[in-house]
Design an enzyme around this catalytic site. Structure first.
Site, mmCIF file in Angstrom:
data_model
loop_
_atom_site.group_PDB
_atom_site.id
_atom_site.type_symbol
_atom_site.label_atom_id
_atom_site.label_comp_id
_atom_site.label_asym_id
_atom_site.label_seq_id
_atom_site.Cartn_x
_atom_site.Cartn_y
_atom_site.Cartn_z
ATOM 1 N N ASP A 1 0.871 -1.179 0.000
ATOM 2 C CA ASP A 1 0.000 0.000 0.000
ATOM 3 C C ASP A 1 0.911 1.232 0.000
ATOM 4 O O ASP A 1 2.131 1.108 0.078
ATOM 5 C CB ASP A 1 -0.960 -0.030 1.191
ATOM 6 C CG ASP A 1 -0.232 0.055 2.522
ATOM 7 O OD1 ASP A 1 0.987 0.324 2.539
ATOM 8 O OD2 ASP A 1 -0.881 -0.146 3.554
ATOM 9 N N SER A 2 0.338 2.415 -0.066
ATOM 10 C CA SER A 2 1.158 3.617 -0.222
ATOM 11 C C SER A 2 1.497 4.265 1.112
ATOM 12 O O SER A 2 2.270 5.213 1.163
ATOM 13 C CB SER A 2 0.409 4.627 -1.070
ATOM 14 O OG SER A 2 -0.731 5.075 -0.358
ATOM 15 N N GLY B 1 -11.193 3.826 0.002
ATOM 16 C CA GLY B 1 -12.087 4.612 0.843
ATOM 17 C C GLY B 1 -13.398 3.936 1.190
ATOM 18 O O GLY B 1 -14.343 4.590 1.615
ATOM 19 N N ASP C 1 -8.030 -7.377 0.039
ATOM 20 C CA ASP C 1 -7.169 -7.583 1.198
ATOM 21 C C ASP C 1 -7.987 -7.189 2.408
ATOM 22 O O ASP C 1 -8.868 -6.337 2.310
ATOM 23 C CB ASP C 1 -5.921 -6.685 1.149
ATOM 24 C CG ASP C 1 -6.233 -5.268 1.588
ATOM 25 O OD1 ASP C 1 -6.792 -4.511 0.779
ATOM 26 O OD2 ASP C 1 -5.962 -4.917 2.757
ATOM 27 N N CYS D 1 -13.833 -28.080 6.559
ATOM 28 C CA CYS D 1 -12.548 -27.437 6.281
ATOM 29 C C CYS D 1 -11.428 -28.471 6.338
ATOM 30 O O CYS D 1 -11.407 -29.320 7.224
ATOM 31 C CB CYS D 1 -12.285 -26.325 7.295
ATOM 32 S SG CYS D 1 -10.705 -25.496 7.052
ATOM 33 N N CYS E 1 -8.158 -27.736 6.693
ATOM 34 C CA CYS E 1 -6.914 -27.178 7.221
ATOM 35 C C CYS E 1 -6.370 -28.029 8.363
ATOM 36 O O CYS E 1 -7.081 -28.841 8.951
ATOM 37 C CB CYS E 1 -7.124 -25.723 7.662
ATOM 38 S SG CYS E 1 -7.772 -25.517 9.324
ATOM 39 N N CYS F 1 -8.393 -27.836 11.645
ATOM 40 C CA CYS F 1 -9.656 -28.579 11.659
ATOM 41 C C CYS F 1 -9.442 -30.089 11.581
ATOM 42 O O CYS F 1 -10.224 -30.864 12.129
ATOM 43 C CB CYS F 1 -10.556 -28.109 10.518
ATOM 44 S SG CYS F 1 -11.180 -26.446 10.786
ATOM 45 N N HIS G 1 -6.640 -21.472 10.345
ATOM 46 C CA HIS G 1 -7.988 -21.827 9.902
ATOM 47 C C HIS G 1 -8.662 -20.674 9.155
ATOM 48 O O HIS G 1 -9.208 -20.866 8.062
ATOM 49 C CB HIS G 1 -8.883 -22.265 11.061
ATOM 50 C CG HIS G 1 -10.318 -22.297 10.642
ATOM 51 N ND1 HIS G 1 -10.817 -23.304 9.828
ATOM 52 C CD2 HIS G 1 -11.307 -21.392 10.806
ATOM 53 C CE1 HIS G 1 -12.083 -23.020 9.527
ATOM 54 N NE2 HIS G 1 -12.409 -21.874 10.111
HETATM 55 ZN ZN LIG Z 1 -10.037 -25.177 9.244
#
Ligand SMILES: [Zn+2]
Length: 371
Positions: A85-86, A221, A271, A309, A311, A314, A340
């Protein structure tokens, strides 16, 4: 762009550090790291691009030091694309410690009170030294709500700053700015559309920014407290004025629902600190809504955070264990929760891209928003 459905699009963003499939989510690595998680876990969760903060890196450890290390990628050990970012947003958040003038923003460091001047040119210099793949222009982030004349004044200044930033960026690229160490010659620069909640100002800002000519464009913004419907409305009325063959980045957005809604309105990049910040506060995203792992109801819950999930968190740990880690302030709580939540976000984006490839985005969106 590779696929489109309605106004939603799938595509590929090419950078010097590789391609990024869009729509894409960029985890926020404020200080050159995403809080609570290693780059390795980030990569295995499917992150293809990282966002980092110019303001923070400029103050500490400094862009000169990073340039001497060969740029941000080498310094932090991340080989995939980075967007910076700036610094504008952080500077404008320093209420009471900053002063805006045509030249730029004077501010006092939140660390030691030292005086600094951030201008459109300086923000481009810093990002050239950091060597991110995408450099953002320095824009004015006005606090909302604001009346139309204040927003117009601010939007017009942002356009003037964007002109200066582009001119300076091109001078850096041409090697005409002595003292700036360019660590990534292939860096791109994105312009930013402002205009608050006024559709006519958004349209004008978009047209004037596109006229300057950037590699791609962002909508800034938003997600600053306005109702979601207002944000969707602004996005819907802004994307048609941005070139169809360039990625569109909605800055700082948002919840998983916001992201799906913005994709439907033609946005490609996002983001947000929500998945990481909320993880550290014990709030976890699941396919059936958010849960707060702090709650007593999970004390003896042997199930995973989200049964759908895949991951590591999980697949391995129960809600009861995660609640315990949180309750005793164990550092693993932040790590496992962050892993997660980022998986959830990145899976959502993967789901969006897959659905676009198969012409099923509308169905995906309906099902996703039902929960
Ligand atoms: Zn997960």
């Amino acid at each position: 762009m590779t696929h489109a459905e309605g106004r939603a699009r799938a595509g590929v963003l090419s950078t010097p550090h590789g391609d990024v499939e869009t729509p894409a989510f960029m985890p926020v690595g404020t200080q050159g790291a995403v809080k609570g998680i290693t780059h390795r876990d980030l990569e295995s969760a499917g992150a293809d691009i990282l966002l980092s903060n110019t303001y923070h890196l400029y103050l500490r450890p400094g862009d000169d030091l990073i340039a001497r290390r060969g740029g941000l990628h080498r310094f932090i050990g991340w080989t995939k694309p980075i967007l910076t970012d700036s610094g504008g947003y952080q500077v404008f958040s320093l209420a009471g410690r900053r002063k805006i003038a045509e030249e730029g923003a004077r501010f006092q460091s939140h660390l030691d009170g030292s005086d600094h001047l951030l201008t459109p040119e300086k923000a481009a210099d810093i990002q050239a030294q950091l060597g991110s793949d995408i450099s953002m222009v320095f824009d004015e982030c006005l606090a909302l709500p604001a009346d139309t004349s204040a927003v117009r004044t601010s939007m017009e200044r942002t356009v003037r700053w964007a002109c200066r930033a582009r001119e300076h960026f091109l001078a850096i690229r041409a090697g005409r700015v002595p003292g700036v160490v360019v660590t990534n010659p292939g860096q791109a620069q994105f312009g930013i559309v402002q205009g608050g909640t006024y559709l006519d100002l958004r349209e004008e800002s978009a047209k004037r920014t596109v006229e300057i000519g950037f590699e791609a464009y962002a909508i800034g913004g938003l997600s600053v407290g306005e109702p979601p419907e207002t944000m969707y409305d602004i996005v819907e009325h802004t994307t048609p004025f941005l070139p169809a063959d360039r990625p569109r980045y909605l800055m700082g957005v948002g919840t998983p629902e916001d992201i799906v809604q913005a994709v439907a309105r033609g946005v490609d990049m996002f983001d947000c600190v929500l998945p990481t910040r909320n993880a550290r506060n014990g709030q976890l995203f699941t396919r059936v809504g958010r849960i707060n792992i702090k709650n007593a109801q999970y004390a003896e819950d042997d199930g995973p955070v989200d049964p759908d999930c895949g991951c590591y968190t999980c697949r391995t740990f129960s809600r009861a264990y995660l609640r315990h880690l949180y309750a005793v302030n164990e550092i693993n709580a932040a790590t496992l929760n962050t892993l997660h939540n980022l998986h959830f976000y990145l899976d959502t984006l993967r789901g969006i891209r897959e659905s676009l490839k198969f012409g099923r985005f509308e169905t995906f969106r309906d099902e996703f928003l039902q929960h």
